[in-house]
Design an enzyme around this catalytic site. Structure first.
Site, short mmCIF file in Angstrom:
data_model
loop_
_atom_site.label_atom_id
_atom_site.label_comp_id
_atom_site.label_asym_id
_atom_site.label_seq_id
_atom_site.Cartn_x
_atom_site.Cartn_y
_atom_site.Cartn_z
N GLU A 89 42.19 34.31 31.74
CA GLU A 89 41.43 34.42 32.99
C GLU A 89 40.15 35.19 32.71
O GLU A 89 40.19 36.27 32.11
CB GLU A 89 42.25 35.17 34.05
CG GLU A 89 43.41 34.38 34.61
CD GLU A 89 44.11 35.13 35.73
OE1 GLU A 89 43.73 36.28 36.02
OE2 GLU A 89 45.05 34.56 36.30
N ASP B 12 40.82 43.63 44.24
CA ASP B 12 41.22 44.21 42.96
C ASP B 12 41.48 45.70 43.08
O ASP B 12 40.92 46.37 43.95
CB ASP B 12 40.13 43.96 41.92
CG ASP B 12 40.05 42.50 41.51
OD1 ASP B 12 41.01 42.03 40.88
OD2 ASP B 12 39.06 41.83 41.85
#
Length: 248
Positions: free
Chosen positions: A36, A47
């Site tokens: 990723e 996040d």
């Protein structure tokens, strides 16, 4: 999109520089089922702190979207390990969905995950991705209902990515019970492969999740911590960590 039992490392493009990111990718690719690659964004709300700081370092270093495509293009000269771009919708919107996906495809990207694009609003993304041959990946969290999980599975052509609750990504000492509960539901409901990202920091965590039915395990914060500490010189430490996590 990746073989069962895969480790799927996450790196942020441009942290600490585009050239370093390319070196890091080449250092870890032989131990990775897929990788990723995060697109830095100024407001990465989904996040945890570790990856947020990674985004900020990349942006402070002058990251531009074109750098990410160039990184993948150069990586493709040396490796065919699948690359999944992980991005927020804003960078896509600024360029235009069709142009963004077209550039991703041309550079050698295999799949794409738009973190803050809910599956019910993803029809255009799904259409363009299908036309361009880009695999789609969607997120499911512990509070995702079964019906929504079915929709996510149906919309995903790459894999379903199971995550901890938004804003709580980060390396942990132990895998929370919510990870195993979500994985159990996903294995019952999903036809796609499922990858799990729940603060993995040790090989023991990877083995536990694979034994519980995960097809792949994502590791992000544990690697980003190494980059935060070692910067441009993180290459060897990253290789060692990914090799250890992959059990090789």
């Amino acid at each position: 999109m990746f073989r069962d039992g895969s480790l799927i490392p996450y790196l942020t493009a441009g942290d600490p520089s585009a050239k370093a990111t390319l070196r890091f990718l080449l250092a870890i690719e032989e131990y990775s089922g897929a990788i990723e690659l995060g697109i830095p964004f100024s407001d990465p709300i989904a996040d945890g702190k570790t990856i947020q700081q990674s985004h900020f370092r990349a942006l402070k270093g002058g990251f531009k979207l074109e750098h990410a495509f160039n990184i993948v293009r150069e990586f493709r000269k040396h490796s065919d390990v699948p690359i999944v771009l992980m991005t927020y919708y804003n960078p896509v919107f600024r360029v235009g969905l069709r142009e963004f996906i077209g550039k991703a495809k041309d550079s050698g990207v295999d799949g794409m995950l738009i973190v803050d694009l809910p599956v019910m609003h993803a029809s255009e993304f799904l259409e363009v991705a299908r036309e361009e041959g880009i695999k789609t990946v969607f997120l499911a969290a512990p509070n995702t209902p079964d019906e929504r999980l079915k929709e996510i599975d149906k919309a995903s052509t790459g894999f379903v990515y199971l995550i901890s609750l938004y804003g709580t990504t980060g390396a942990r000492d132990k895998i929370p019970e919510t990870a195993f509960n979500l994985l159990k539901r996903a294995k019952r409901i999903c036809k796609n492969k499922v990858a799990v990202g729940f603060g993995v920091s040790k090989r023991e965590h990877v083995e536990m999740l694979l034994n519980a039915g995960a097809n792949g395990v994502v590791v992000g914060s544990a690697l980003i911590n190494i980059i935060a500490e070692h910067g441009e010189n993180a290459e060897e430490k990253l290789r060692e960590k990914v090799r250890e996590l992959a059990g090789l």
